[in-house]
Design an enzyme around this catalytic site. Sequence first.
Site, PDB file in Angstrom:
ATOM      1  N   GLU A 154      -0.823   5.745  -8.087  1.00 14.87           N
ATOM      2  CA  GLU A 154      -1.323   6.633  -9.144  1.00 14.87           C
ATOM      3  C   GLU A 154      -0.681   6.203 -10.448  1.00 14.87           C
ATOM      4  OE1 GLU A 154      -0.640  10.745  -8.528  1.00 14.87           O
ATOM      5  OE2 GLU A 154      -1.661  10.768  -6.623  1.00 14.87           O
ATOM      6  N   GLU A 167     -11.432  11.202  -7.239  1.00 11.96           N
ATOM      7  CA  GLU A 167     -10.616  12.159  -6.488  1.00 11.96           C
ATOM      8  C   GLU A 167     -10.804  13.509  -7.169  1.00 11.96           C
ATOM      9  OE1 GLU A 167      -6.452  11.238  -5.949  1.00 11.96           O
ATOM     10  OE2 GLU A 167      -5.998  13.320  -5.413  1.00 11.96           O
ATOM     11  N   HIS A 179       3.027   7.872  -7.258  1.00 11.34           N
ATOM     12  CA  HIS A 179       2.727   7.995  -8.691  1.00 11.34           C
ATOM     13  C   HIS A 179       3.885   7.402  -9.475  1.00 11.34           C
ATOM     14  CE1 HIS A 179       1.496  10.893 -12.211  1.00 11.34           C
ATOM     15  NE2 HIS A 179       1.533   9.635 -12.572  1.00 11.34           N
ATOM     16  N   ARG A 189      10.435   9.516 -13.353  1.00 17.58           N
ATOM     17  CA  ARG A 189      11.265  10.625 -12.865  1.00 17.58           C
ATOM     18  C   ARG A 189      11.383  10.639 -11.337  1.00 17.58           C
ATOM     19  NH1 ARG A 189       7.311  15.750 -14.027  1.00 17.58           N
ATOM     20  NH2 ARG A 189       7.220  14.819 -16.083  1.00 17.58           N
ATOM     21  N   HIS A 190      10.435  10.034 -10.643  1.00 16.81           N
ATOM     22  CA  HIS A 190      10.628   9.944  -9.180  1.00 16.81           C
ATOM     23  C   HIS A 190      10.492   8.496  -8.704  1.00 16.81           C
ATOM     24  CE1 HIS A 190       6.338  10.781  -9.523  1.00 16.81           C
ATOM     25  NE2 HIS A 190       6.516  12.062  -9.724  1.00 16.81           N
ATOM     26  N   ARG A 199      20.416  12.527  -7.337  1.00 12.32           N
ATOM     27  CA  ARG A 199      21.785  11.997  -7.338  1.00 12.32           C
ATOM     28  C   ARG A 199      21.842  10.546  -7.805  1.00 12.32           C
ATOM     29  NH1 ARG A 199      25.671  15.218  -4.446  1.00 12.32           N
ATOM     30  NH2 ARG A 199      25.114  17.270  -5.194  1.00 12.32           N
ATOM     31  N   HIS A 224      -4.483  17.735  -4.622  1.00 12.31           N
ATOM     32  CA  HIS A 224      -3.612  18.504  -5.516  1.00 12.31           C
ATOM     33  C   HIS A 224      -3.550  19.960  -5.066  1.00 12.31           C
ATOM     34  CE1 HIS A 224      -1.179  19.537  -8.939  1.00 12.31           C
ATOM     35  NE2 HIS A 224      -1.015  18.240  -9.100  1.00 12.31           N
ATOM     36  N   GLY A 225      -2.334  20.381  -4.763  1.00 14.75           N
ATOM     37  CA  GLY A 225      -2.106  21.772  -4.376  1.00 14.75           C
ATOM     38  C   GLY A 225      -2.542  22.112  -2.958  1.00 14.75           C
ATOM     39  N   THR A 239       3.881  18.729 -12.956  1.00 20.00           N
ATOM     40  CA  THR A 239       3.093  17.856 -12.101  1.00 20.00           C
ATOM     41  C   THR A 239       1.815  17.542 -12.860  1.00 20.00           C
ATOM     42  OG1 THR A 239       1.990  17.651  -9.944  1.00 20.00           O
ATOM     43  CG2 THR A 239       2.055  19.854 -10.899  1.00 20.00           C
ATOM     44  N   THR A 240       0.908  16.749 -12.259  1.00 21.11           N
ATOM     45  CA  THR A 240      -0.327  16.414 -12.953  1.00 21.11           C
ATOM     46  C   THR A 240      -1.135  17.697 -13.162  1.00 21.11           C
ATOM     47  OG1 THR A 240      -0.244  14.382 -11.688  1.00 21.11           O
ATOM     48  CG2 THR A 240      -2.265  14.807 -12.912  1.00 21.11           C
ATOM     49  N   ARG A 247       5.326   7.260 -12.658  1.00 18.74           N
ATOM     50  CA  ARG A 247       5.186   7.937 -13.956  1.00 18.74           C
ATOM     51  C   ARG A 247       5.858   7.130 -15.049  1.00 18.74           C
ATOM     52  NH1 ARG A 247       3.652  13.612 -13.107  1.00 18.74           N
ATOM     53  NH2 ARG A 247       3.848  13.772 -15.339  1.00 18.74           N
ATOM     54  N   GLY A 254       0.944  15.852  -1.122  1.00 12.19           N
ATOM     55  CA  GLY A 254       2.343  15.533  -1.325  1.00 12.19           C
ATOM     56  C   GLY A 254       3.266  16.721  -1.175  1.00 12.19           C
ATOM     57  N   HIS A 255       3.253  17.605  -2.180  1.00 11.98           N
ATOM     58  CA  HIS A 255       4.286  18.637  -2.282  1.00 11.98           C
ATOM     59  C   HIS A 255       4.463  19.490  -1.016  1.00 11.98           C
ATOM     60  CE1 HIS A 255       6.981  21.343  -4.444  1.00 11.98           C
ATOM     61  NE2 HIS A 255       6.382  22.295  -3.761  1.00 11.98           N
ATOM     62  N   ASN A 261       1.458  11.526  -0.096  1.00 16.02           N
ATOM     63  CA  ASN A 261       2.124  11.218  -1.368  1.00 16.02           C
ATOM     64  C   ASN A 261       3.630  11.424  -1.176  1.00 16.02           C
ATOM     65  OD1 ASN A 261       3.429  11.781  -3.898  1.00 16.02           O
ATOM     66  ND2 ASN A 261       1.430  11.889  -4.858  1.00 16.02           N
ATOM     67  N   ASP A 316       6.099  10.915  -3.440  1.00 13.58           N
ATOM     68  CA  ASP A 316       6.863  11.058  -4.694  1.00 13.58           C
ATOM     69  C   ASP A 316       8.104  11.940  -4.540  1.00 13.58           C
ATOM     70  OD1 ASP A 316       4.942   9.572  -5.949  1.00 13.58           O
ATOM     71  OD2 ASP A 316       3.977  11.280  -6.945  1.00 13.58           O
ATOM     72  N   HIS A 317       7.941  13.052  -3.817  1.00 16.61           N
ATOM     73  CA  HIS A 317       9.046  14.004  -3.782  1.00 16.61           C
ATOM     74  C   HIS A 317      10.227  13.551  -2.945  1.00 16.61           C
ATOM     75  CE1 HIS A 317       7.208  16.481  -6.549  1.00 16.61           C
ATOM     76  NE2 HIS A 317       6.441  17.220  -5.762  1.00 16.61           N
TER      77      HIS A 317
HETATM   78  N1  PXP Z   1      -3.612  13.667  -6.219  1.00 17.42           N
HETATM   79  C1  PXP Z   1      -3.130  13.359  -7.456  1.00 17.42           C
HETATM   80  C2  PXP Z   1      -3.984  12.550  -8.362  1.00 17.42           C
HETATM   81  C3  PXP Z   1      -1.843  13.774  -7.844  1.00 17.42           C
HETATM   82  O1  PXP Z   1      -1.382  13.464  -9.072  1.00 17.42           O
HETATM   83  C4  PXP Z   1      -1.057  14.503  -6.931  1.00 17.42           C
HETATM   84  C5  PXP Z   1       0.335  14.920  -7.316  1.00 17.42           C
HETATM   85  O2  PXP Z   1       1.110  13.801  -7.579  1.00 17.42           O
HETATM   86  C6  PXP Z   1      -1.601  14.777  -5.669  1.00 17.42           C
HETATM   87  C7  PXP Z   1      -2.883  14.371  -5.347  1.00 17.42           C
HETATM   88  C8  PXP Z   1      -0.830  15.535  -4.648  1.00 17.42           C
HETATM   89  O3  PXP Z   1      -0.667  16.840  -5.078  1.00 17.42           O
HETATM   90  P1  PXP Z   1       0.351  17.780  -4.334  1.00 17.42           P
HETATM   91  O4  PXP Z   1       1.707  17.196  -4.522  1.00 17.42           O
HETATM   92  O5  PXP Z   1       0.163  19.103  -4.988  1.00 17.42           O
HETATM   93  O6  PXP Z   1      -0.068  17.777  -2.875  1.00 17.42           O
END
Ligand code: PXP
Length: 238
Positions: free
Chosen positions: A70, A151, A43, A49-50, A18, A191-192, A100-101, A45, A213-214, A7, A9-10
Site C-alpha cells: 500500500e 479496493e 503500508h 511510522r510502522h 521500542r 478497512h475496519g 489510519t487511512t 507510509r 489488519g487491525h 495486513n 502493519d501493526h
Molecule cells: N485496506 C487499506 C487500503 C488500508 O489502508 C487498511 C489499513 O491500513 C486496510 C485495508 C486494513 O484496515 P484495518 O486495519 O482496519 O483492517
Amino acid sequence: MPRLNVNIDHVATIRQARGGTEPDPVSAASLAELAGAKGIVVHLREDRRHAQVRDLEVLRKTVQTKLNMEMAPTNAMVNIAKKIKPEMATLVPEKRQELTTEGGLNVVKHFQKVKSTVNALKKAKIFVSLFIDPDLKQIEKSFETGAQMVEIHTGTYADAGSEKEREKELIKIEKAVDHALDIGLRVSAGHGLNYFNVEEVALIDGIEELNIGHSLISRAVLVGMDTAVRDMVVLCGE
Ligand code: PXP
C-alpha cells in the site's frame, strides 16, 4: 468467497514502539501464510511510522503468497515499489496526522496524478489496485486510470452507528461492487473489518479479496497469529 490478505502493519507498530527488532513483521507474515492467508499487505507510509523499507525488502524474499504494497501516489513511493517489485500495489490517500487511512483515494480530483502513478507501476509489471469509497463516479474514474482492481473502502460500513445505517452502507458496497465488475474491474474490500462484521461483506458476490489488519493483529496479540488468522479465514467463507 473472498481470499483473506493479512495486513501486518501493526506488528511493525509494536516493534517501532521500542525501536528494536521485535516483533518482526516478517515472522508474522510467515505465520499468517501458514494459517491460510492468501496475501500479505504492508503500508509503507511516508512518515515510516510502522513498516520500514527493510521490511518490504525482506518480505519480498520470504512471502510465498502475494505481496501487496500500500502506498501514496508519489514519485518517491513509485521508485521504492519499482525496486521492491511487489506483485501488487494499492494506491491510498495519506495524511500525516491521521490515525489510519481515512476514506478512499479521490480519483476524480487527483485523476492525472493517479493515472500517471498507475502507468508507472504497470510499466514495472506491478498489478495496481485503487482504494476508493463505494462511489460510482470514483469507480468509473478508477477504470479510466488503467488500474486493474479497486479496493472498496468498508470503513463507513464498519463504523455505522445503527442497524439502519449499516444496511444502507452494505447496499452501497454491493452496488459499487456490481458496477466495478460491470465495467471490467476486479474488486477487493477492506478497512475496519472485524470478527463481527466481516461475514456480510464476505457474502457479497464478486469480492475477490478482503484486506484485514487491525482487528486481526489485535486478536493475535491475545490468542496468537495462527488462531487469529484461521478464525478469520473461516468467517471469510473459505
Ligand atoms: N485496506 C487499506 C487500503 C488500508 O489502508 C487498511 C489499513 O491500513 C486496510 C485495508 C486494513 O484496515 P484495518 O486495519 O482496519 O483492517
